[in-house]
Motif scaffolding. Structure first.
Motif, mmCIF file in Angstrom:
data_model
loop_
_atom_site.group_PDB
_atom_site.id
_atom_site.type_symbol
_atom_site.label_atom_id
_atom_site.label_comp_id
_atom_site.label_asym_id
_atom_site.label_seq_id
_atom_site.Cartn_x
_atom_site.Cartn_y
_atom_site.Cartn_z
ATOM 1 N N ASP A 7 13.227 26.331 12.647
ATOM 2 C CA ASP A 7 13.638 25.092 11.780
ATOM 3 C C ASP A 7 14.898 24.814 11.913
ATOM 4 N N ALA A 8 16.002 25.733 11.896
ATOM 5 C CA ALA A 8 17.221 25.271 12.128
ATOM 6 C C ALA A 8 17.812 24.657 13.415
ATOM 7 N N LEU A 9 16.901 24.998 14.426
ATOM 8 C CA LEU A 9 17.264 24.585 15.834
ATOM 9 C C LEU A 9 16.492 23.171 16.117
ATOM 10 N N LYS A 10 15.922 22.840 15.164
ATOM 11 C CA LYS A 10 15.425 21.337 15.230
ATOM 12 C C LYS A 10 16.368 20.421 14.918
ATOM 13 N N ALA A 11 17.349 20.598 14.146
ATOM 14 C CA ALA A 11 18.559 19.843 13.802
ATOM 15 C C ALA A 11 19.506 19.416 14.847
ATOM 16 N N GLU A 12 19.956 18.159 14.538
ATOM 17 C CA GLU A 12 21.050 17.695 15.728
ATOM 18 C C GLU A 12 22.195 18.411 15.772
ATOM 19 N N VAL A 13 22.597 19.048 14.560
ATOM 20 C CA VAL A 13 24.032 19.696 14.418
ATOM 21 C C VAL A 13 23.582 21.218 13.847
ATOM 22 N N VAL A 14 23.829 22.112 14.749
ATOM 23 C CA VAL A 14 23.619 23.482 14.480
ATOM 24 C C VAL A 14 25.005 24.260 14.346
#
Length: 119
Positions: A7-14
């Motif tokens: 789920d976290a890796l779906k974000a534009e900013v990691v």
């Protein structure tokens, strides 16, 4: 708020805020990091000069994340300093914008110090 790595890796900013050596496991989850902005909040102070091979830790991270734009954050400041009153003379802070290889206009260095008269 993401609850899994996927789920976290779906974000534009990691934000990478893990022990430095753990970056490899996270990096291996995706083959292409294009379009991602990765904030490197890791502390590589326990690495040996041999492990760094003359490179900065953020450069090592960037090599592991093809296509990502990697930005180093100022994680080297002690928590007590960050939590102290910035207007005390003993609480000086220097915030520095680092280089960006892909940027058309390189970031400028900004110095903020703990005196109200300087803001």
């Amino acid at each position: 708020m993401p609850t899994t790595l996927q789920d976290a890796l779906k974000a534009e900013v990691v934000i990478f805020a893990v022990p430095f050596r753990a970056y490899r496991k996270i990096a291996s989850v995706m083959v292409d990091w294009s379009g991602k902005i990765v904030i490197d909040a890791m502390n590589a102070r326990d690495l040996t000069p041999e492990e760094l091979s003359g490179r900065e830790s953020s450069d090592i991270l960037a090599l592991a994340l093809p296509g990502a734009k990697v930005v180093k954050t100022f994680n080297q400041l002690p928590a007590a300093l960050l939590g102290s009153d910035p207007f005390q003379p003993s609480a000086r802070r220097n915030l520095v914008a680092s280089r960006c290889i892909e940027c058309e206009h390189p970031p400028k260095t900004i110095f903020l110090q703990g005196r109200e008269s300087e803001y």
